[in-house]
Motif scaffolding. Structure first.
Motif, short mmCIF file in Angstrom:
data_model
loop_
_atom_site.label_atom_id
_atom_site.label_comp_id
_atom_site.label_asym_id
_atom_site.label_seq_id
_atom_site.Cartn_x
_atom_site.Cartn_y
_atom_site.Cartn_z
N THR A 16 0.83 -1.21 0.00
CA THR A 16 0.00 0.00 0.00
C THR A 16 0.87 1.26 0.00
O THR A 16 0.58 2.22 -0.73
CB THR A 16 -0.93 0.00 1.23
OG1 THR A 16 -1.76 -1.15 1.15
CG2 THR A 16 -1.79 1.26 1.28
N LYS A 37 -7.76 -1.59 -5.35
CA LYS A 37 -7.51 -2.73 -4.46
C LYS A 37 -8.68 -3.70 -4.64
O LYS A 37 -9.78 -3.46 -4.14
CB LYS A 37 -7.44 -2.22 -3.01
CG LYS A 37 -7.26 -3.29 -1.97
CD LYS A 37 -5.81 -3.65 -1.72
CE LYS A 37 -5.68 -4.72 -0.65
NZ LYS A 37 -4.30 -5.08 -0.37
N ASP A 54 -5.78 0.49 3.30
CA ASP A 54 -5.30 0.61 1.91
C ASP A 54 -5.98 1.78 1.19
O ASP A 54 -5.31 2.70 0.71
CB ASP A 54 -5.54 -0.70 1.14
CG ASP A 54 -4.79 -1.87 1.79
OD1 ASP A 54 -5.12 -2.19 2.95
OD2 ASP A 54 -3.89 -2.43 1.15
N GLU A 115 -3.45 -3.19 -6.54
CA GLU A 115 -2.67 -3.72 -5.41
C GLU A 115 -3.14 -5.10 -5.01
O GLU A 115 -4.33 -5.32 -4.76
CB GLU A 115 -2.78 -2.77 -4.19
CG GLU A 115 -1.89 -3.27 -3.06
CD GLU A 115 -2.11 -2.60 -1.71
OE1 GLU A 115 -2.49 -1.42 -1.66
OE2 GLU A 115 -1.87 -3.30 -0.70
MG LIG Z 1 -2.04 -3.08 1.42
#
Ligand SMILES: [Mg+2]
Ligand SMILES: Nc1ncnc2c1ncn2[C@@H]1O[C@H](COP(=O)(O)OP(=O)(O)OP(=O)(O)O)[C@@H](O)[C@H]1O
Ligand SMILES: C[C@H](N)[C@H](N)CCCCCC(=O)O
Length: 234
Positions: A16, A37, A54, A115
Motif C-alpha cells: 500500500t 484494491k 489501503d 494492489e
Molecule cells: Mg495493502
C-alpha cells in the motif's frame, strides 16, 4: 496506456505504501492515475471512525481527486485471508467482476495500479479455485514486486519471482522496502539482483509514514522503466 499490479512477497511488506508512492510520482508526470484494491480485509475502527488502511492511504495522499467507487472491489471486516474474511460475511468473491472493473478502469485512466492482497497464492475462495495470482494472469498486466530487505527476503523474493515466471507474468521491477542500510540488507538486495537483473528501487524505513510526501523515486531504474512502459493491452 500503462497499467500494472503492485504485488508482494507477503502481507505487510508495504504494497500500500509503495502503491501510494508510485501513484503520487506518476501523477506528478501529468498522468491520470488511480489505484485499485480488488479485495481488502481488516477494517480499522478508531474512536467510532471505521476505515480500511489501503484505500484510506490512497485517498489521503493522492495528488488528484480519486473516485471512491473506483478504488476497491470487495472489503471484508475480518483481518484475514480474503477467502475466509468473505466466508465470515456469507459472501463470495467474483473474479469476473474484478477483471471487469480492472478493464473498465483501464479505459478511463492513463495508469491503473492494482494492489494485491497478501502474497501471490492468497486464496479468493474456499474451494481453492482462484488465487490472487490467477486474477493477475487473467488481467494480462505486468507486476512490480515489493519485498522486504530484512532476513528471509532472499528466499521469499526468489520463490515469488519463480511463481511469476512460471505463469509468464512480466515483472517490471522490484521495490526493496523498509531498508535500514545494514550490511546484511545491502547484501540481500545484491544477491537477489544477481539472480534477477531487474530495474529496482530501494525505499528506506521511514520514521513516520507521513514522510512519504517528501520521498522521490524518480531517479531509480524502476521508475524509469515505469514511465517508459507501454502495455500491449488496449
Ligand atoms: Mg495493502
Ligand atoms: N518504508 C516504510 N517505512 C515505514 N513504515 C512502512 C514502510 N512501508 C510500510 N510501512 C508500514 O508497514 C505497515 C504495512 O505496510 P502496508 O500496509 O503498505 O503493507 P501491505 O503489503 O500493503 O499489506 P496488505 O497485504 O495488508 O495489503 C503499515 O503500517 C505501513 O505504514
Ligand atoms: C489482513 C491482511 N493485512 C491482508 N489484507 C490479507 C493477508 C492474507 C494473507 C493470507 C496468507 O497468506 O496466509
Amino acid at each position: 496506456m500503462q497499467h500494472f499490479w503492485v504485488v508482494g512477497t507477503d502481507t505487510d511488506v508495504g504494497k500500500t505504501v509503495i502503491t501510494t508512492l508510485l501513484m503520487r510520482q506518476l501523477q506528478q508526470h501529468d498522468l491520470q492515475v488511480t489505484p485499485y484494491k480488488p479485495v481488502q480485509t481488516g477494517e480499522v475502527c478508531d474512536n467510532g471512525h471505521c476505515y480500511y488502511y489501503d484505500t484510506a492511504m490512497y485517498e489521503k495522499y493522492s495528488l488528484q481527486r480519486l473516485k471512491q467507487e473506483n478504488l476497491n472491489g470487495y472489503s471484508f471486516k475480518e483481518a484475514a485471508s480474503p477467502h475466509f474474511a468473505a466466508q465470515l460475511e456469507g459472501q463470495q468473491i467474483n473474479v469476473e467482476h474484478l477483471l471487469k472493473q480492472i478493464q473498465l478502469l483501464q479505459q478511463s485512466y492513463d495508469v491503473v495500479i492494482c494492489e494485491g492482497a497478501g502474497g501471490l497464492f492468497v486464496p479468493l475462495d474456499t474451494y481453492g479455485e482462484n488465487t490472487l495470482l490467477d486474477v493477475i494472469v487473467q488481467s494480462k498486466l505486468p507486476v512490480v514486486l515489493v519485498t522486504r530487505t530484512t532476513l528471509g527476503t532472499i528466499n521469499h523474493t526468489l520463490l515469488t519471482l519463480e511463481a511469476l515466471h512460471a505463469r509468464n507474468v512480466e515483472v517490471l521491477g522490484i521495490v526493496f522496502n523498509g531498508d535500514t542500510g545494514s550490511k546484511m540488507e545491502q547484501d540481500n538486495v545484491k544477491t537477489i539482483l544477481q539472480h534477477h537483473d531487474l530495474p529496482y528501487a530501494t525505499i528506506p524505513k521511514l520514521q513516520d509514514i507521513l514522510h512519504i510526501v517528501d520521498y522521490s523515486i524518480s531517479h531509480t531504474s524502476l521508475f524509469e522503466r515505469l514511465v517508459k512502459y507501454e502495455t500491449s493491452i488496449n
